[in-house]
Write a protein that holds these residues in place. Structure first.
Motif, PDB file in Angstrom:
ATOM      1  N   TYR A 195      -9.909  36.021  47.366  1.00 28.89           N
ATOM      2  CA  TYR A 195      -9.684  35.828  48.803  1.00 28.89           C
ATOM      3  C   TYR A 195     -10.823  36.459  49.604  1.00 28.89           C
ATOM      4  CZ  TYR A 195      -7.496  35.841  53.380  1.00 28.89           C
ATOM      5  OH  TYR A 195      -7.251  35.653  54.729  1.00 28.89           O
ATOM      6  N   LEU A 196     -11.195  37.681  49.242  1.00 32.57           N
ATOM      7  CA  LEU A 196     -12.290  38.368  49.932  1.00 32.57           C
ATOM      8  C   LEU A 196     -13.587  37.577  49.814  1.00 32.57           C
ATOM      9  CD1 LEU A 196     -13.593  40.821  51.337  1.00 32.57           C
ATOM     10  CD2 LEU A 196     -13.727  41.920  49.090  1.00 32.57           C
ATOM     11  N   ASN A 197     -13.876  37.069  48.627  1.00 33.85           N
ATOM     12  CA  ASN A 197     -15.094  36.275  48.440  1.00 33.85           C
ATOM     13  C   ASN A 197     -15.077  35.007  49.293  1.00 33.85           C
ATOM     14  OD1 ASN A 197     -16.641  37.829  46.643  1.00 33.85           O
ATOM     15  ND2 ASN A 197     -15.474  37.093  44.875  1.00 33.85           N
ATOM     16  N   GLU A 198     -13.934  34.360  49.398  1.00 29.42           N
ATOM     17  CA  GLU A 198     -13.861  33.141  50.206  1.00 29.42           C
ATOM     18  C   GLU A 198     -14.092  33.439  51.680  1.00 29.42           C
ATOM     19  OE1 GLU A 198     -10.409  30.794  49.472  1.00 29.42           O
ATOM     20  OE2 GLU A 198     -10.943  30.395  47.384  1.00 29.42           O
ATOM     21  N   VAL A 199     -13.529  34.545  52.169  1.00 27.30           N
ATOM     22  CA  VAL A 199     -13.782  34.928  53.555  1.00 27.30           C
ATOM     23  C   VAL A 199     -15.271  35.168  53.774  1.00 27.30           C
ATOM     24  CG1 VAL A 199     -13.433  36.751  55.269  1.00 27.30           C
ATOM     25  CG2 VAL A 199     -11.489  35.884  53.970  1.00 27.30           C
ATOM     26  N   ARG A 200     -15.890  35.922  52.884  1.00 31.19           N
ATOM     27  CA  ARG A 200     -17.313  36.235  53.024  1.00 31.19           C
ATOM     28  C   ARG A 200     -18.188  34.984  52.936  1.00 31.19           C
ATOM     29  NH1 ARG A 200     -17.341  41.700  49.215  1.00 31.19           N
ATOM     30  NH2 ARG A 200     -17.111  43.213  50.955  1.00 31.19           N
ATOM     31  N   ILE A 201     -17.874  34.116  51.987  1.00 30.23           N
ATOM     32  CA  ILE A 201     -18.689  32.905  51.820  1.00 30.23           C
ATOM     33  C   ILE A 201     -18.516  31.965  53.011  1.00 30.23           C
ATOM     34  CG2 ILE A 201     -19.045  30.831  50.414  1.00 30.23           C
ATOM     35  CD1 ILE A 201     -20.180  33.525  49.290  1.00 30.23           C
ATOM     36  N   ASN A 202     -17.318  31.822  53.522  1.00 32.94           N
ATOM     37  CA  ASN A 202     -17.122  30.981  54.706  1.00 32.94           C
ATOM     38  C   ASN A 202     -17.901  31.525  55.900  1.00 32.94           C
ATOM     39  OD1 ASN A 202     -15.549  29.059  53.483  1.00 32.94           O
ATOM     40  ND2 ASN A 202     -13.612  29.800  54.279  1.00 32.94           N
ATOM     41  N   GLU A 203     -17.921  32.845  56.048  1.00 37.60           N
ATOM     42  CA  GLU A 203     -18.714  33.438  57.135  1.00 37.60           C
ATOM     43  C   GLU A 203     -20.198  33.198  56.913  1.00 37.60           C
ATOM     44  OE1 GLU A 203     -17.619  34.719  59.943  1.00 37.60           O
ATOM     45  OE2 GLU A 203     -15.578  34.273  59.304  1.00 37.60           O
ATOM     46  N   SER A 204     -20.632  33.280  55.673  1.00 35.55           N
ATOM     47  CA  SER A 204     -22.054  33.039  55.385  1.00 35.55           C
ATOM     48  C   SER A 204     -22.426  31.590  55.666  1.00 35.55           C
ATOM     49  CB  SER A 204     -22.372  33.390  53.932  1.00 35.55           C
ATOM     50  OG  SER A 204     -21.855  32.438  53.021  1.00 35.55           O
ATOM     51  N   MET A 205     -21.495  30.667  55.444  1.00 32.19           N
ATOM     52  CA  MET A 205     -21.757  29.251  55.735  1.00 32.19           C
ATOM     53  C   MET A 205     -22.027  29.046  57.228  1.00 32.19           C
ATOM     54  SD  MET A 205     -18.903  27.339  53.393  1.00 32.19           S
ATOM     55  CE  MET A 205     -19.097  27.203  51.610  1.00 32.19           C
ATOM     56  N   LYS A 206     -21.232  29.715  58.053  1.00 28.79           N
ATOM     57  CA  LYS A 206     -21.444  29.601  59.499  1.00 28.79           C
ATOM     58  C   LYS A 206     -22.822  30.121  59.888  1.00 28.79           C
ATOM     59  CE  LYS A 206     -16.488  30.382  60.256  1.00 28.79           C
ATOM     60  NZ  LYS A 206     -15.469  31.336  60.769  1.00 28.79           N
ATOM     61  N   LEU A 207     -23.203  31.243  59.291  1.00 27.17           N
ATOM     62  CA  LEU A 207     -24.507  31.829  59.612  1.00 27.17           C
ATOM     63  C   LEU A 207     -25.648  30.950  59.105  1.00 27.17           C
ATOM     64  CD1 LEU A 207     -23.715  35.567  58.781  1.00 27.17           C
ATOM     65  CD2 LEU A 207     -24.012  34.561  61.053  1.00 27.17           C
ATOM     66  N   LEU A 208     -25.468  30.344  57.962  1.00 28.74           N
ATOM     67  CA  LEU A 208     -26.508  29.455  57.428  1.00 28.74           C
ATOM     68  C   LEU A 208     -26.744  28.265  58.341  1.00 28.74           C
ATOM     69  CD1 LEU A 208     -25.452  29.498  53.664  1.00 28.74           C
ATOM     70  CD2 LEU A 208     -27.683  30.241  54.543  1.00 28.74           C
ATOM     71  N   LEU A 209     -25.690  27.757  58.942  1.00 28.46           N
ATOM     72  CA  LEU A 209     -25.822  26.560  59.787  1.00 28.46           C
ATOM     73  C   LEU A 209     -26.218  26.880  61.227  1.00 28.46           C
ATOM     74  CD1 LEU A 209     -22.759  24.386  58.682  1.00 28.46           C
ATOM     75  CD2 LEU A 209     -25.138  24.250  57.910  1.00 28.46           C
TER      76      LEU A 209
END
Length: 259
Positions: A195-209
């Motif tokens: 769950y923690l990894n999914e939260v972090r990765i979703n946030e990183s996706m926003k920053l990447l875009l």
């Protein structure tokens, strides 16, 4: 015998809790009862109970206000809450004031026993006597609104860039790590770290875009000090590398919803 004080503004609730629960069986005796928080605090100062079991919504002083006063004035006294409302905000405040348990009305005997056996063991531990079971804060709720899980999910949302371990969160909740891990998986369908990894990765996706930060900078900003590990987790969740995701404009993967 440990002394317990009961506080509830409904007389029939006080009588039921006093007369229908097996206090002596688990080493407690009821030292008194109060119909509101102010009276309860006055009685605490007079009879010095080991534990207070209080309703949340009472006139003059709420159970949470009582817990706050007791924590400040008598930090050694344990406080447990009972309420007809399964409310996330109540659970947050309860944890902040060091409350040891949260029982939903109508109180179920097994849940009562689970809570007060843990409280008794906690008291024995503090007195230097042997302890036979783990200590954890008991929050009895239902469905996806389990208060432990709700508080943990909000903590992750607010602190995902920091170093977070399951043990750290369970300690904040005053709950045994193994118990919390099982509870979290049951309520969310995911392991805590997933769950923690999914939260972090979703946030990183926003920053990447939506930002021009370099990929390694984004890795650090969402809580991954190890860039290689970030790439590994990102690809495992999205199917592509962070750079590929950025270059595709996000078209290769949709954000996960409902975290």
């Amino acid at each position: 015998m440990y002394k317990v004080l009961i506080a509830d503004d409904e007389e029939f609730i006080r009588e039921r809790v006093i007369n229908n629960m097996p206090w002596a069986e688990i080493g407690f005796e009821v030292a008194g009862c109060a119909s509101d928080g102010e009276l309860a605090l006055q009685m605490v100062r007079e009879c010095h109970p080991d534990v207070i079991l209080t309703d949340i919504l009472m006139p003059n002083m709420t159970g949470l206000q009582l817990a706050q006063c007791v924590k400040s004035e008598f930090p050694h006294i344990k406080v447990a809450l009972m309420s007809a409302y399964d409310d996330f905000q109540y659970a947050k405040e309860a944890i902040r004031f060091g409350v040891k348990g949260y029982l939903l009305k109508p109180i179920i005997r097994d849940e009562f026993l689970e809570l007060f056996r843990d409280v008794a063991n906690n008291l024995k531990n503090e007195a230097g006597q042997p302890v036979n079971s783990v200590k954890h804060m008991v929050v009895k709720t239902s469905g996806d609104r389990n208060s432990y899980v709700a508080v943990a999910k909000q903590y992750i949302t607010e602190n995902y860039p920091e170093r977070i371990k399951l043990e750290d969160v369970s300690e904040r909740l005053h709950v045994n790590p193994n118990y919390f891990s099982t509870l979290f998986k049951r309520e969310t369908g995911k392991n805590f770290i997933d769950y923690l990894n999914e939260v972090r990765i979703n946030e990183s996706m926003k920053l990447l875009l939506h930002t021009d930060y370099k990929v390694f900078e984004i890795s650090m900003s969402v809580g991954y000090g190890n860039f290689s590990y970030f790439n590994k987790i990102f690809k495992r969740i999205s199917g592509v590398t962070p750079q590929t995701y950025r270059e595709s404009g996000g078209s290769v993967f949709q954000f996960k919803e409902g975290l």
